[in-house]
Scaffold this active site. Structure first.
Site, short mmCIF file in Angstrom:
data_model
loop_
_atom_site.label_atom_id
_atom_site.label_comp_id
_atom_site.label_asym_id
_atom_site.label_seq_id
_atom_site.Cartn_x
_atom_site.Cartn_y
_atom_site.Cartn_z
N GLU A 111 92.75 -16.46 -19.03
CA GLU A 111 92.81 -17.46 -20.41
C GLU A 111 92.45 -19.04 -19.71
O GLU A 111 92.23 -19.95 -20.37
CB GLU A 111 93.90 -17.56 -21.34
CG GLU A 111 93.89 -16.15 -21.77
CD GLU A 111 95.10 -15.66 -22.77
OE1 GLU A 111 96.30 -16.62 -22.51
OE2 GLU A 111 95.23 -15.24 -23.66
N GLU A 142 101.75 0.68 -7.15
CA GLU A 142 102.90 -0.30 -7.27
C GLU A 142 103.75 -0.13 -5.84
O GLU A 142 104.69 -0.95 -5.54
CB GLU A 142 103.93 -0.37 -8.27
CG GLU A 142 104.65 0.60 -8.48
CD GLU A 142 105.73 0.49 -9.65
OE1 GLU A 142 106.97 0.55 -9.41
OE2 GLU A 142 105.35 0.23 -10.84
#
Length: 332
Positions: A111, A142
């Site tokens: 963004e 992860e």
């Protein structure tokens, strides 16, 4: 579930927990110590409540998050000041996380170009498992510190950059590994977690621990922990960009007008900043190739397009500083 079955289930779980050895036993023991994984017995019958009651409880839980963030504001501000210093000198802001934490980092990074006209490489979001993990869970990724180091190497991490490890638990190997690798290269490091005494905060130069408490659904850290992470990431990127001169007051003067809505917003921003007429605004934007910041400087500073561009370049894009050059303060 009958009381008999519940008792047997509890006994079986307890036995399995005590009987576990090796990595899984260690992990269970770790999870048992995490606030974000804690079980809330008062909510054990929540599935039997009316929907509106569940929504009210959930809303009440969410309302506690801003206070938890507020408790960390001095640490957040210190991390932002250090980040802005690096970014001002060409460093990148890089987020690294797994699952929800990784997705929030990618969201925040994605963004920044339309909001602040940054290059896509200036704010980067890394997620364990790569871009595919944004829409499909890649759970095993992860667990690898090495993967984090490899991902940072792939984007040519340097000591000028800032790496923000994001993990609700504060123990996720990918996030911790990213921070450890970055720190070993001299990069600025920030560890954002939702548990006190986290390995992630300890590994980072700037540790931020937003303790939101146990989740409505046990261990579902996309809830309060995710909301807390989103709020902090909003601050990290937005205030860093304010410090970089990407705004004028609370106006997004570096907004990139890539569609009709943003073109209309560009004109509105110039209007709010200058109070100029529509004709003046159109003329200024035409003279500055649609650059909002340049158009404002042209109008308020009474300069031409090339001069506006030069002044902004000389002042690293800071509109206020460039304006002072066109209207220097009178000598005392």
């Amino acid at each position: 579930m009958s009381s008999t079955r519940r008792t047997n289930h509890t006994q079986h779980t307890h036995h399995t927990h005590n009987g576990e050895t090796g990595a899984y036993g260690d992990l269970r023991a770790q999870l048992d110590t995490l606030t974000t994984e804690a079980f809330r017995p008062e909510l054990a019958e929540i599935d039997r409540l009316p929907t509106l009651d569940i929504a009210r409880i959930m809303n009440g839980e969410d309302a506690t998050v801003p206070a938890a963030v507020a408790a960390q504001l001095p640490r957040i501000a210190a991390a932002i000041d250090a980040t802005a210093e690096r970014v001002t000198h060409g460093g990148r802001l890089i987020y690294a996380g797994a699952g929800t934490a990784g997705r929030l980092g990618v969201l925040d990074a994605s963004e920044c170009p339309p909001t602040f006209n940054t290059d896509p490489g200036e704010v980067v979001g890394l997620i364990a498992g790569g871009p595919g993990a944004l829409v499909t869970s890649v759970e095993g990724a992860e667990d690898s510190r090495e993967l984090a180091a490899a991902d940072l190497t792939a984007i040519k991490l340097t000591s000028a950059d800032t790496v923000v490890g994001v993990s609700a638990s504060g123990r996720t190997p990918y996030a911790v590994g990213a921070v450890e690798h970055a720190r070993s290269l001299g990069a600025l490091t920030i560890g954002l977690s939702c548990n006190e005494g986290s390995a992630l905060a300890a590994a980072a130069e700037h540790g931020i621990e937003v303790v939101v408490g146990p989740e409505l659904l046990t261990g579902s850290t996309r809830l309060k922990a995710g909301t807390a992470q989103k709020l902090v990431l909003n601050m990290l990127s937005t205030i860093t960009m304010i410090r970089r001169g990407k705004t004028y007051g609370n106006l997004m003067v570096d907004v990139r007008a890539s569609n009709e809505k943003l073109r209309a917003r560009s004109r509105r921003i110039v209007s709010l900043a200058t109070g100029a007429s529509d004709d003046e605004i159109e003329s200024a934007l035409a003279a500055t190739d649609g650059e909002v910041k340049n158009a404002i400087l042209l109008i308020l500073g009474a300069v031409d397009g090339p001069t506006a561009a030069r002044l902004l370049t000389e002042h690293d894009g800071h509109l206020r500083a460039a304006l002072l050059r066109t209207h220097p303060s009178p000598a005392p």
